[in-house]
Design a protein around this motif. Structure first.
Motif, PDB file in Angstrom:
ATOM      1  N   LEU A   1      34.560  49.655  44.216  1.00  0.00           N
ATOM      2  CA  LEU A   1      33.899  50.895  43.849  1.00  0.00           C
ATOM      3  C   LEU A   1      33.675  50.792  42.246  1.00  0.00           C
ATOM      4  O   LEU A   1      34.628  49.973  41.665  1.00  0.00           O
ATOM      5  N   PRO A   2      33.119  51.605  41.546  1.00  0.00           N
ATOM      6  CA  PRO A   2      32.728  51.392  40.396  1.00  0.00           C
ATOM      7  C   PRO A   2      33.959  51.499  39.164  1.00  0.00           C
ATOM      8  O   PRO A   2      34.114  51.073  38.027  1.00  0.00           O
ATOM      9  N   GLU A   3      34.976  52.501  39.924  1.00  0.00           N
ATOM     10  CA  GLU A   3      36.309  52.809  38.986  1.00  0.00           C
ATOM     11  C   GLU A   3      37.070  51.630  38.950  1.00  0.00           C
ATOM     12  O   GLU A   3      38.003  51.415  37.981  1.00  0.00           O
ATOM     13  N   MET A   4      36.872  50.657  39.717  1.00  0.00           N
ATOM     14  CA  MET A   4      37.599  49.194  39.774  1.00  0.00           C
ATOM     15  C   MET A   4      37.197  48.276  38.807  1.00  0.00           C
ATOM     16  O   MET A   4      37.903  47.371  38.646  1.00  0.00           O
ATOM     17  N   VAL A   5      35.719  48.428  38.394  1.00  0.00           N
ATOM     18  CA  VAL A   5      35.206  47.237  37.495  1.00  0.00           C
ATOM     19  C   VAL A   5      36.222  46.956  36.398  1.00  0.00           C
ATOM     20  O   VAL A   5      36.461  47.853  35.597  1.00  0.00           O
ATOM     21  N   GLY A   6      36.292  45.705  35.978  1.00  0.00           N
ATOM     22  CA  GLY A   6      37.087  45.612  34.742  1.00  0.00           C
ATOM     23  C   GLY A   6      38.736  45.419  34.917  1.00  0.00           C
ATOM     24  O   GLY A   6      39.494  44.568  34.009  1.00  0.00           O
ATOM     25  N   LEU A   7      39.270  45.752  36.139  1.00  0.00           N
ATOM     26  CA  LEU A   7      40.462  45.906  36.373  1.00  0.00           C
ATOM     27  C   LEU A   7      40.960  44.395  37.066  1.00  0.00           C
ATOM     28  O   LEU A   7      40.128  43.755  37.640  1.00  0.00           O
ATOM     29  N   THR A   8      42.252  44.089  37.090  1.00  0.00           N
ATOM     30  CA  THR A   8      42.885  42.981  37.732  1.00  0.00           C
ATOM     31  C   THR A   8      43.550  43.470  38.997  1.00  0.00           C
ATOM     32  O   THR A   8      44.588  44.071  38.726  1.00  0.00           O
ATOM     33  N   PHE A   9      43.501  42.855  40.176  1.00  0.00           N
ATOM     34  CA  PHE A   9      44.224  43.070  41.203  1.00  0.00           C
ATOM     35  C   PHE A   9      44.856  41.834  41.722  1.00  0.00           C
ATOM     36  O   PHE A   9      44.422  40.765  41.819  1.00  0.00           O
ATOM     37  N   ALA A  10      46.147  41.855  42.384  1.00  0.00           N
ATOM     38  CA  ALA A  10      46.479  40.916  42.990  1.00  0.00           C
ATOM     39  C   ALA A  10      46.729  41.138  44.296  1.00  0.00           C
ATOM     40  O   ALA A  10      47.318  41.956  44.874  1.00  0.00           O
ATOM     41  N   VAL A  11      45.822  40.419  44.895  1.00  0.00           N
ATOM     42  CA  VAL A  11      45.248  40.576  46.501  1.00  0.00           C
ATOM     43  C   VAL A  11      46.259  39.525  47.194  1.00  0.00           C
ATOM     44  O   VAL A  11      46.321  38.491  46.904  1.00  0.00           O
ATOM     45  N   HIS A  12      46.913  40.084  48.330  1.00  0.00           N
ATOM     46  CA  HIS A  12      47.924  39.259  49.247  1.00  0.00           C
ATOM     47  C   HIS A  12      46.802  38.578  50.200  1.00  0.00           C
ATOM     48  O   HIS A  12      45.882  39.065  50.645  1.00  0.00           O
TER      49      HIS A  12
ATOM     50  N   GLU B   1      49.533  42.938  34.097  1.00  0.00           N
ATOM     51  CA  GLU B   1      50.498  43.479  35.289  1.00  0.00           C
ATOM     52  C   GLU B   1      49.175  43.946  36.462  1.00  0.00           C
ATOM     53  O   GLU B   1      49.074  44.969  36.199  1.00  0.00           O
ATOM     54  N   PRO B   2      48.870  43.116  37.076  1.00  0.00           N
ATOM     55  CA  PRO B   2      47.725  43.351  37.953  1.00  0.00           C
ATOM     56  C   PRO B   2      48.285  44.318  39.191  1.00  0.00           C
ATOM     57  O   PRO B   2      49.275  44.507  39.270  1.00  0.00           O
ATOM     58  N   ILE B   3      47.499  45.252  39.465  1.00  0.00           N
ATOM     59  CA  ILE B   3      47.468  46.060  40.605  1.00  0.00           C
ATOM     60  C   ILE B   3      47.665  45.241  42.136  1.00  0.00           C
ATOM     61  O   ILE B   3      46.970  44.536  42.612  1.00  0.00           O
ATOM     62  N   ARG B   4      49.039  45.276  42.489  1.00  0.00           N
ATOM     63  CA  ARG B   4      49.441  44.474  43.675  1.00  0.00           C
ATOM     64  C   ARG B   4      48.853  45.453  45.069  1.00  0.00           C
ATOM     65  O   ARG B   4      49.386  46.466  45.047  1.00  0.00           O
ATOM     66  N   THR B   5      48.197  44.714  46.013  1.00  0.00           N
ATOM     67  CA  THR B   5      47.906  45.459  47.036  1.00  0.00           C
ATOM     68  C   THR B   5      47.735  44.478  48.226  1.00  0.00           C
ATOM     69  O   THR B   5      47.449  43.159  48.011  1.00  0.00           O
ATOM     70  N   HIS B   6      47.967  45.013  49.544  1.00  0.00           N
ATOM     71  CA  HIS B   6      47.745  44.197  50.729  1.00  0.00           C
ATOM     72  C   HIS B   6      46.195  44.605  51.190  1.00  0.00           C
ATOM     73  O   HIS B   6      45.773  44.046  52.390  1.00  0.00           O
ATOM     74  N   LEU B   7      45.716  45.550  50.876  1.00  0.00           N
ATOM     75  CA  LEU B   7      44.516  46.013  51.389  1.00  0.00           C
ATOM     76  C   LEU B   7      43.339  45.278  50.988  1.00  0.00           C
ATOM     77  O   LEU B   7      42.364  45.534  50.026  1.00  0.00           O
TER      78      LEU B   7
END
Length: 140
Positions: free
Chosen positions: A81-92, A69-75
């Motif tokens: 940043l280092p906190e985001m490494v390894g995560l999956t985002f759904a970019v618009h 369940e990726p983190i959805r974002t329009h941003l």
């Protein structure tokens, strides 16, 4: 031109002399000092409320959870940043949300850089209303 990140002889990732674990323990302001000028300036000017919320969501999430369940974002202009490494985002992209898995080498870039908004143009044949010259196809 040398790159800012390196893979050491043990296969460990470093960014400007700091390991990923060290970077993740630093505050956002300390990490900003290591990042390129454009990203550092956007952080120093203050992240917007939406970007702060996305960063909080990233800190709370784990890699296995976001793989399904990726983190959805329009941003698209959110600095990685280092906190985001390894995560999956759904970019618009303007039409749909496309997955971006954040790797350590992406530090200092923006989310939108890894998801293109334009597709390749494939022209078909000239249609109704086309001029005579645009209908011309030379014989091969």
């Amino acid at each position: 031109m040398s790159s800012d990140y390196q893979i050491g002889h043990e296969g460990e990732f470093t960014y400007r002399g700091h390991t990923l674990e060290e970077l993740q323990e630093m505050s956002v302001d300390e990490v900003a000092e290591l990042l390129p000028a454009r990203v550092r300036r956007s952080i120093e000017r203050g992240l917007s409320a939406e970007k702060e919320k996305l960063l909080e969501d990233a800190e709370e999430a784990d890699a296995e959870q976001t793989a399904d369940e990726p983190i959805r974002t329009h941003l698209r202009d959110m600095p990685i940043l280092p906190e985001m490494v390894g995560l999956t985002f759904a970019v618009h992209t303007g039409q749909s949300f496309e997955r971006v898995r954040v790797e350590p080498e992406m530090l200092g870039h923006y989310l939108g850089e890894f998801q293109l908004t334009r597709s390749e143009v494939e022209h078909g044949q000239a249609g109704i209303g086309a001029t005579r010259s645009s209908k011309f196809v030379p014989l091969k």
